[in-house]
Each structure stands twice: as C-alpha cells, then as structure tokens.
Design an enzyme around this catalytic site. Structure first.
Site, PDB file in Angstrom:
ATOM      1  N   ARG A   8       0.819  -1.232  -0.214  1.00  0.00           N
ATOM      2  CA  ARG A   8       0.065  -0.097   0.047  1.00  0.00           C
ATOM      3  C   ARG A   8       0.937   1.342   0.286  1.00  0.00           C
ATOM      4  O   ARG A   8       2.042   1.166   0.102  1.00  0.00           O
ATOM      5  CB  ARG A   8      -1.001   0.202   1.303  1.00  0.00           C
ATOM      6  N   GLY A   9       0.210   2.282  -0.096  1.00  0.00           N
ATOM      7  CA  GLY A   9       0.917   3.697  -0.481  1.00  0.00           C
ATOM      8  C   GLY A   9       1.107   3.886  -1.963  1.00  0.00           C
ATOM      9  O   GLY A   9       1.495   2.963  -2.701  1.00  0.00           O
TER      10      GLY A   9
ATOM     11  N   ARG B 271      -6.967  -0.650  -6.965  1.00  0.00           N
ATOM     12  CA  ARG B 271      -7.392   0.188  -6.193  1.00  0.00           C
ATOM     13  C   ARG B 271      -7.781   1.762  -6.988  1.00  0.00           C
ATOM     14  O   ARG B 271      -6.655   2.186  -7.948  1.00  0.00           O
ATOM     15  CB  ARG B 271      -5.962   0.805  -5.151  1.00  0.00           C
TER      16      ARG B 271
ATOM     17  N   GLN C  29      -2.118   2.083   9.974  1.00  0.00           N
ATOM     18  CA  GLN C  29      -0.845   2.326   9.222  1.00  0.00           C
ATOM     19  C   GLN C  29      -0.004   3.310  10.164  1.00  0.00           C
ATOM     20  O   GLN C  29       1.358   2.917  10.015  1.00  0.00           O
ATOM     21  CB  GLN C  29      -0.972   2.857   7.966  1.00  0.00           C
TER      22      GLN C  29
ATOM     23  N   ASP D 296      -2.298  10.606  -2.092  1.00  0.00           N
ATOM     24  CA  ASP D 296      -2.599   9.486  -3.110  1.00  0.00           C
ATOM     25  C   ASP D 296      -2.978  10.165  -4.653  1.00  0.00           C
ATOM     26  O   ASP D 296      -2.832   9.415  -5.603  1.00  0.00           O
ATOM     27  CB  ASP D 296      -3.729   8.793  -2.528  1.00  0.00           C
TER      28      ASP D 296
ATOM     29  N   ASN E 260      -6.046  12.436   0.247  1.00  0.00           N
ATOM     30  CA  ASN E 260      -4.938  11.409   1.013  1.00  0.00           C
ATOM     31  C   ASN E 260      -5.752  10.413   2.055  1.00  0.00           C
ATOM     32  O   ASN E 260      -7.071  10.690   1.996  1.00  0.00           O
ATOM     33  CB  ASN E 260      -4.158  12.253   1.672  1.00  0.00           C
ATOM     34  N   LYS E 261      -5.359   9.887   2.847  1.00  0.00           N
ATOM     35  CA  LYS E 261      -6.004   8.980   3.822  1.00  0.00           C
ATOM     36  C   LYS E 261      -6.894   9.554   4.433  1.00  0.00           C
ATOM     37  O   LYS E 261      -6.654  10.864   5.241  1.00  0.00           O
ATOM     38  CB  LYS E 261      -4.947   8.331   4.695  1.00  0.00           C
TER      39      LYS E 261
END
Length: 358
Positions: free
Chosen positions: A54-55, A96, A205, A246, A256-257
């Site tokens: 991930r990332g 994703r 995370q 992202d 982003n998250k």
C-alpha cells in the site's frame, strides 16, 4: 544529505529478483516480517487490493512489475498475446481506484509496449521500464527529503514538533518515503524535537508502520489516537503537519488517507504549517479539482470487529478510505520537481512543465 540518508536505509517494501516480485506483507507488520513471492499479474492485483502492499508510489511500482509478469505469461501462451495482456492491464487498474500513481505507472508500461515491434525484445524492455520506475521513485524520495528539510530549516527557530498521518514512509514508496523522507532528513539535521503519529484507523498504518519505521531510525516519536490531533496541536507545540498524498488535482486539492482533511482544518485554526510531500506522478492534471476524484470506500466490516470479535453487529458502517483537502488549506506541496507554496492551478501547471531536479 543524500549520503546520510543512504547510510541509514533500513526498510524496503518491494524487491524484484530472479524474474519474480517480492512484497513485504504489510498486513503483518510490525509483529512479523514476511516476504511473499508473486509470479502472475493477477496475484499482484490481488495483493494491491488486499493491502499486502500500500502507499501510492509503492502501488504503482508493484503494478509495473505485475505487468511484466503478465506479459511473460501471455507471451508463453502464444496467440494474440497483446490483446490478452489487456486483461492484466484492466485487473491491475481496478485494484485500487484512488492512487493515481497506479495508472501513471501502467500508462508508462503501455507506452513502452506500444513502441516495441519485436516480440523478442518485449520482456527485457518492459522489465527495464519497471525497474526504471522503481529507481526513479527512490531518487525522487531523496530529492523531496532535501527540499522538505530545507523548508523546515527555513522556518526553524527551536527544533520543530511534527504531526504526521497514515504511512508515507519507505513502506509506501520505492525509497525512503515522501512525508517520512522529509522527517528523516530533518531528524538527521537536528531540526526535530518530536514526531506525533496518528494511529490511522481502521488499518492502523500509523501505529503499525509509521511508528515502527521512525522508532527503528531513532526518531523521537509518540503514537496518538486520531481524535487527539487537535488537542495535541493546542497543547504540545506542534509546528508542522506533514503528510503524503494519493492524488493531487490540477488546482492543488489533495486526496490522502481519511482524516487528512480534518488535520488541515485544525492546522490552519492553530496557525501551523501544512506540508504535502508527493512525487510529480501523484499529480493528476486531467482532473480539475478534488470533486472529480473517485474516492475509494472499503467494506464496513473493517470497522465492525475488534480483536476478531463483532461489535455493533446490527449497525451499518461507513468506511471511506480517502478524503480531499482543499488547496487553500495547503501551505506547501513538495515534489522532486520543486516546491509550490500556496498551490493553485497556475503553479501546478508551471511545476509540471519542469524537468526533475534529480
């Protein structure tokens, strides 16, 4: 700074060796470090979807290697292998939806493939492209670490206190990290007093990955629940919020998250600086604003269990994975092409016309 960072390199998430892709299973960290081998494109797509890797940058790198594996299998099968390979492109693209680096990397692979006429050259050329994407991200990390560290130095009085969110470190990239690359560089230069890390529910995370990375590097770090961020900004002398991204749209909006947006709002309220660190491959000039981003939502079941036991079993859960931070809440976007202060569409367009600094 480059030599200092290289000297302390400790963590990698992706390896390509002997014609196979190896991924560090990030679902098991920090308790177990287990490497998984992948030989097929479909396996890589599933690994991306299931968050083995991930990332945003790391997802793109893994997808590029996955396409190499797909091409090898299609060539061995014979027939119209190029048409068959489209199924691998599609499966990887669907793994994703929010991280634009995934689509950027696959587009680079597609463009390299389109230039190849001799089937005998295909595997070698596609492998070289994937390896190049991986190496380029590592170099971008080094450049961004230097640029972000210099921003902190520019504003430094006393050593700085930083808050970060999710994991934008070595585990999320092909190198040292985006946000954590800057934090690592600032630590090496003596510019940091402390780093606070949001736990980042529901996948933790921050707790499992970022705190582990930073503690292993000797960075003074504390973990906090996500809901404590505003309180810590008020009481702990935090001066910077530093995050990854992202996807960044043409006007400077940042996906982003989930939880990043509220950090930016609180940072502005408390008078601290908000820095986004991401390679230029994260910038999507085809989207005008964050309203155009397809934001992933995952199963609500991720929120309805604690230690394997169901909670609120009869209540539906909403589980958005990303949010969008408006550009007017962002002080700096740091890329390998340079730094943008107070981003807008004109500045983003000018940045994307530049060559890389590394």
């Amino acid at each position: 700074m480059r030599e200092q960072l290289l000297a302390v390199e400790r963590v990698q998430a992706i390896e390509w060796r002997d014609g196979a892709l190896y991924l560090l299973d990030q679902r098991l960290l920090p308790h177990r470090q287990t490497w998984l081998r992948f030989d097929h494109a479909a396996e890589v797509a599933d690994a991306i979807r299931d968050m083995v890797v991930r990332g945003a940058p790391a997802i793109g790198i893994a997808a590029a290697y996955g396409l190499v594996l797909g091409a090898r299998a299609r060539l061995q099968a014979g027939g119209d292998w190029r048409e068959a390979l489209e199924a691998d492109f599609a499966r990887l693209e669907q793994s994703r939806p929010t991280a634009v680096n995934l689509f950027w990397a696959l587009q680079r692979m597609r463009e390299r493939l389109a230039r190849l006429k001799d089937d005998g050259e295909v595997l070698g050329q596609l492998e070289a492209e994937a390896v190049g994407i991986h190496a380029s991200d590592r170099e971008a990390n080094l450049t961004m670490a230097q640029l972000g560290m210099e921003l902190i130095r520019k504003h430094q009085g006393n050593p700085q206190v930083v808050l970060t969110h999710c994991n934008a470190g070595a585990l999320a990239t092909g190198g040292f990290g985006t946000a954590l690359g800057v934090i690592r560089a600032a630590h090496l230069e003596g510019l940091l007093e402390h780093v606070y890390v949001d736990e980042t529910r529901p996948w933790l995370q921050g707790a499992r990955l970022t705190a582990w990375e930073l503690a292993g590097d000797g960075v003074p770090v504390s973990l906090n629940v996500d809901a404590a961020a505003a309180h810590l900004m008020k009481t702990k002398g935090i001066t910077w919020v530093i995050v990854g991204a992202d996807r960044i749209t043409a006007n400077g909006d940042v996906a982003n998250k989930i939880g990043t947006y509220q950090l930016a709002v609180n940072a502005m309220h408390h008078g601290m600086r908000f820095m986004v660190v991401a390679p230029s491959s994260t910038i999507d000039m085809s989207l005008e604003s964050g309203d155009d981003i397809l934001l992933e939502e995952r199963s609500g079941s991720e929120l309805l269990e604690v230690a394997g036991q169901p909670v609120a079993a009869d209540v539906p859960a909403v589980n958005p994975v990303f949010d969008v931070t408006p550009a007017d809440l962002v002080d700096y976007i740091v890329t390998e092409k340079g730094v943008i202060e107070r981003p807008d569409s004109t500045k983003l367009a000018q940045l994307m016309c530049r060559k890389r600094l590394h």
